[in-house]
Scaffold this motif. Structure first.
Motif, PDB file in Angstrom:
ATOM      1  N   GLY A 157       0.825  -1.209   0.000  1.00  0.00           N
ATOM      2  CA  GLY A 157       0.000   0.000   0.000  1.00  0.00           C
ATOM      3  C   GLY A 157       0.850   1.246   0.000  1.00  0.00           C
ATOM      4  O   GLY A 157       2.077   1.178   0.091  1.00  0.00           O
ATOM      5  N   PRO A 287      -4.337   0.410  -0.388  1.00  0.00           N
ATOM      6  CA  PRO A 287      -3.681  -0.665  -1.157  1.00  0.00           C
ATOM      7  C   PRO A 287      -3.452  -0.222  -2.603  1.00  0.00           C
ATOM      8  O   PRO A 287      -4.203   0.593  -3.126  1.00  0.00           O
ATOM      9  N   GLU A 288      -2.417  -0.754  -3.229  1.00  0.00           N
ATOM     10  CA  GLU A 288      -2.097  -0.362  -4.615  1.00  0.00           C
ATOM     11  C   GLU A 288      -2.803  -1.254  -5.641  1.00  0.00           C
ATOM     12  O   GLU A 288      -2.179  -1.748  -6.586  1.00  0.00           O
ATOM     13  N   THR A 289      -4.117  -1.415  -5.452  1.00  0.00           N
ATOM     14  CA  THR A 289      -4.843  -2.357  -6.312  1.00  0.00           C
ATOM     15  C   THR A 289      -5.467  -1.705  -7.539  1.00  0.00           C
ATOM     16  O   THR A 289      -5.874  -2.405  -8.466  1.00  0.00           O
ATOM     17  N   LYS A 307      -8.934  -3.400  -0.658  1.00  0.00           N
ATOM     18  CA  LYS A 307      -7.947  -4.456  -0.438  1.00  0.00           C
ATOM     19  C   LYS A 307      -8.494  -5.764  -1.015  1.00  0.00           C
ATOM     20  O   LYS A 307      -9.706  -5.895  -1.237  1.00  0.00           O
ATOM     21  N   VAL A 327      -1.698  -5.849   1.234  1.00  0.00           N
ATOM     22  CA  VAL A 327      -2.787  -5.711   0.271  1.00  0.00           C
ATOM     23  C   VAL A 327      -4.000  -6.576   0.645  1.00  0.00           C
ATOM     24  O   VAL A 327      -5.087  -6.425   0.100  1.00  0.00           O
TER      25      VAL A 327
END
Ligand code: FAD
Ligand code: NA7
Length: 488
Positions: A157, A287-289, A307, A327
């Motif tokens: 994240g 989160p880097e989603t 997430k 994540v």
């Protein structure tokens, strides 16, 4: 496509979890690739292989905390007879390269380890094209298509900024920028009351910067609130200014580069303005989603947090796609958790193991000026789960020996064991505030995994003279109302 490559496993994200998982999978002779790509922060900070912990998390944080503790020790040293000059001061310009040099050696170490284990490393940003195919965009813009049997998403994240506050993202920084900042932070406003906020405000104060911390509600949501209060009280007595029940309204920059922060009190609506050199946001992480094209793969994310939702074997809604680390929804966001989960997952995928990650009784420490180590349940949570009449809390206020000679304030040095009242009184939560809290709690967390009870704890012989010995000597219950202060 014809030029696409096939792998047994592709890991997206080369941080704590992703590296552990790919290295472990490769040990089984599998064909593994790991992609790691760091999107620059809004202020332009970027870094090397290893993820948050190595570059902008645990490692630089602990080193700067240590630098701050050393400052305290230098002052204490006078009381122990050392002739210390009066005008000691910190050179940020020396601290930052020292920290960054260690980070670079860790970046390099991770590369070498991947190479030695025959894991293919791509400095590339990954996203799904379909459930078995990803696109990798390399640093130079070239695209590659890669296919695999299994995928592990370990993208972690990034710090959040409040979009509703004009100037916040434009002029503020986050923990992604602080540890590599060439310019000393100067007079700093830290916004947020997460552990990241408290730790940063704590070491900045200790390093000699004029530091204020703005919080809208309580410190350390999710942690035991009695302990959290003590930790922040100590900081307040120790030079960090607290702006309580306040929220930022806007951040403006003048032509000298100074930041004018406007904020308001949440209870009265009263407005304030003040000038700072640095405004650090630590209001949580996202989160880097969003860039992963998860829809194309069919991987579901949590509606609010975005997430990834996983089952108890870290499997997502798509059976051959897994997720580990920060994540993953509803898991502790800690490096050793990501590492363990990644290793165990690789062992299950390729080594015939059936051992699941156990997320219970995970110990952790908040590295505030007075450290707070904890394992198991908070007192609130224990009461919630078992009922107040089923819980016995043993507690003690104590003075660390090392505080006595320099006359340090030990008002907040406190610990408690949250136990069940039945039988041998199983310990369900242990909380320790004091020097080296992480070192203290690590050992007791092993005892808790072995089923520690109050009976076994209190029949343990102490190590004298230590702070940890107070843990095995606690005998005053909260219920008794007796004074829990340890004397003599
Ligand atoms: P990360 O380590 O964040 O790694 C994810 C990687 O994936 C990153 O390199 C990212 O750039 C990359 N990535 C993202 N998207 C893509 C993509 N599409 N393609 C390719 N790569 C991508 N934990 C502790 O245990 N102890 C501590 O003391 C501690 N202190 C902390 C202090 C701070 C200031 C912060 C911010 C965190 C701290 N943590 C601490 C938490 C710890 O850093 C994280 O829990 C841990 O790093 C999570 O590991 P991860 O593998 O899930 O993700
Ligand atoms: P957390 O635990 O999500 O905390 C975020 C903190 O920032 C918390 O103190 C919030 O206050 C505060 N916050 C959030 N939004 C704002 C805005 N807009 N303005 C001011 N303050 C704000 O942070 P982390 O992501 O660092 O921690 C992640 C995990 O690590 C967490 O699960 C812990 O168990 C350990 P609030 O309490 O909401 O009033």
């Amino acid at each position: 496509s014809t030029n696409s490559q096939e792998y047994d496993l592709i890991v997206i994200g080369g941080g704590s979890g992703g590296l552990a998982c790919s290295n472990e999978a490769a040990k089984y002779g599998k064909k593994v690739a790991v992609l790691d790509y760091v999107s620059p922060s809004p202020q332009g900070s970027a870094w090397g292989l290893g993820g948050t912990c190595v570059n902008v998390g645990c490692i630089p944080k602990k080193l700067m905390h240590q630098a701050a503790l050393l400052g305290e020790s230098i002052k204490d040293a006078r009381h122990f007879g050392w002739n210390v000059p009066d005008n000691i001061s910190l050179s940020w310009e020396k601290l930052v390269p020292a920290v960054q040099n260690h980070i670079k050696s860790l970046n390099w170490g991770h590369r070498v380890k991947l190479h030695n284990n025959k894991v293919e490393y791509l400095n590339a940003k990954g996203s799904f094209l379909d459930p078995h195919t990803i696109k990798a965009v390399l640093q130079n813009g070239t695209e590659k298509t890669l296919r695999a049997e299994n995928f592990v998403i370990a993208v972690g994240g990034r710090p959040r900024f409040p979009f509703e506050v004009p100037g916040a993202m434009q002029y503020g920084i986050s923990s992604d920028d602080l540890f590599s900042s060439e310019k000393p932070p100067g007079k700093t406003l830290v916004i947020g009351a997460s552990y990241v906020a408290l730790e940063c405000a704590g070491f900045l104060t200790g390093l000699g910067f004029d530091t204020s911390l703005m919080m809208r509600s309580i410190p350390l949501r999710g942690f035991d609130q009695q302990m959290s209060q003590l930790v922040s009280d100590y900081m307040e007595n120790h030079g960090t200014r607290f702006l309580k029940h306040c929220v930022p309204v806007r951040v403006d920059k003048d032509d000298r580069g100074l930041l004018h922060v406007t904020w308001k009190e949440t209870e009265t609506g009263k407005s304030h303005q003040e000038t700072f050199e640095t405004v650090l946001f630590a209001i949580g992480r996202d989160p880097e989603t969003s860039q992963l094209n998860l829809e194309r793969a069919g991987v579901e994310v949590h509606q609010q947090t975005k997430k990834i939702v996983g089952n108890n074997s870290e499997q997502t809604t798509v059976p051959h796609i897994f997720a580990i680390g920060d994540v993953l929804q509803d898991r502790p966001e800690l490096t050793p958790v990501a590492i363990r989960a990644g290793k165990l997952l690789a062992d299950r995928l390729f080594g015939g193991s059936d051992i699941l990650m156990d997320y219970d009784k995970v110990p952790t420490t908040v590295f505030t000026p007075l450290e707070y180590g904890t394992v198991g349940l908070s007192e609130e949570k224990a009461i919630d789960m078992y009922g107040e009449d089923k819980i016995e809390v043993y507690h003690a206020f104590y003075i660390p020996l090392e505080f006595i000679v320099p006359g340090r304030n030990a008002e907040q040095c406190y610990m408690k064991a949250v136990c069940l009242r039945e039988g041998d009184q199983p310990v369900v939560g242990l909380h320790f505030i004091g020097p080296s809290a992480g070192e203290v709690i690590q050992g007791f967390s092993a005892a808790m995994r072995c089923g520690l009870t109050y009976e076994s704890l209190s029949s343990t012989v102490g190590i004298h003279p230590t702070c940890a010995e107070v843990v095995v000597k606690m005998h005053i219950t909260k219920r008794s109302g007796l004074d829990p202060t340890v004397t003599g």
